[in-house]
Enzyme design. Structure first.
Site, mmCIF file in Angstrom:
data_model
loop_
_atom_site.group_PDB
_atom_site.id
_atom_site.type_symbol
_atom_site.label_atom_id
_atom_site.label_comp_id
_atom_site.label_asym_id
_atom_site.label_seq_id
_atom_site.Cartn_x
_atom_site.Cartn_y
_atom_site.Cartn_z
ATOM 1 N N HIS A 88 56.089 29.903 -17.160
ATOM 2 C CA HIS A 88 54.794 30.378 -16.828
ATOM 3 C C HIS A 88 54.981 31.354 -15.532
ATOM 4 C CE1 HIS A 88 50.155 30.317 -16.899
ATOM 5 N NE2 HIS A 88 50.504 30.729 -15.415
ATOM 6 N N GLU A 89 55.505 30.895 -14.393
ATOM 7 C CA GLU A 89 55.607 31.479 -13.314
ATOM 8 C C GLU A 89 56.626 32.700 -13.317
ATOM 9 O OE1 GLU A 89 53.043 31.105 -11.305
ATOM 10 O OE2 GLU A 89 52.468 29.104 -12.126
ATOM 11 N N HIS A 109 54.942 35.699 -14.872
ATOM 12 C CA HIS A 109 54.026 36.557 -13.815
ATOM 13 C C HIS A 109 55.039 37.561 -13.034
ATOM 14 C CE1 HIS A 109 50.238 35.015 -13.828
ATOM 15 N NE2 HIS A 109 50.429 33.622 -13.643
#
Length: 188
Positions: free
Chosen positions: A136-137, A140
């Site tokens: 998820h990170e 980003h």
């Protein structure tokens, strides 16, 4: 120092972050501020673009979850995914998308090459929640949000909420940054 979190519709969240060439005092201060900001917002992961810094840096701390209470915070710099295994769906949320949740299918196990908080090169295998939060990170850092990975029919169900975020109609229990406002924390 608690930093405001950039929200949906901010350009920095859609840009590909630049690799770090090393660590200095400014980066160490940024890491400390990111951890403090993430905890203040009751998050478990935060990427530098979420605080307006387009660099390949992220922090994770799962210790607020009972199952991971003994885990130490993790600092990941310049991550590179080497291998993935298995897939599962799980509901995700994001500090940059307050109040929005959605199911996302991701690999359940990953092998990752990265640099740690001392800029030492590491390779690790991660599974379960840590694998999910890392992916998820890392998204980003690549200009992607979890909503980009949702199935189209599920994504359409949250269009109204996304529109509200895009026009700034948002409430959160933590500081939010206005779109396009540069963060002082990034001046390195």
């Amino acid at each position: 120092m608690i930093l405001p979190i950039n929200i949906y519709n901010d350009e920095v969240l859609r840009a590909t972050a630049k690799p770090l060439k090393g660590i200095d005092r400014n980066i160490r201060d940024l890491v400390a501020s990111m951890l403090e900001s993430m905890r203040n917002a009751s998050g478990i992961g935060l990427a530098a673009p979420q605080v307006g810094c387009s660099i390949r840096l992220l922090v994770i701390d799962l210790s607020c979850m009972e199952k991971y209470a003994d885990e130490k915070p993790v600092v990941v710099i310049n991550p590179h995914l080497l291998a993935v295994k298995g897939y599962n769906a799980m509901e995700e949320g994001c500090l940059s998308l307050p109040g929005i949740l959605g199911d996302v299918v991701r690999p359940s196990s990953i092998t990752l090459k990265y640099r740690d908080e001392h800029f030492e090169e590491r390779t690790g295998e991660f599974s379960g929640m840590m694998a999910r939060v890392l992916q998820h990170e890392i998204d980003h850092l690549d200009g992607k949000l979890f909503i980009d990975r949702m199935q189209k029919r599920d994504r359409r169900k949250i269009d109204k909420e996304l529109h509200s975020l895009a026009i700034g109609n948002v409430e959160a229990d933590y500081p939010l940054a206005l779109a396009g406002i540069a963060q002082k924390a990034c001046e390195a």
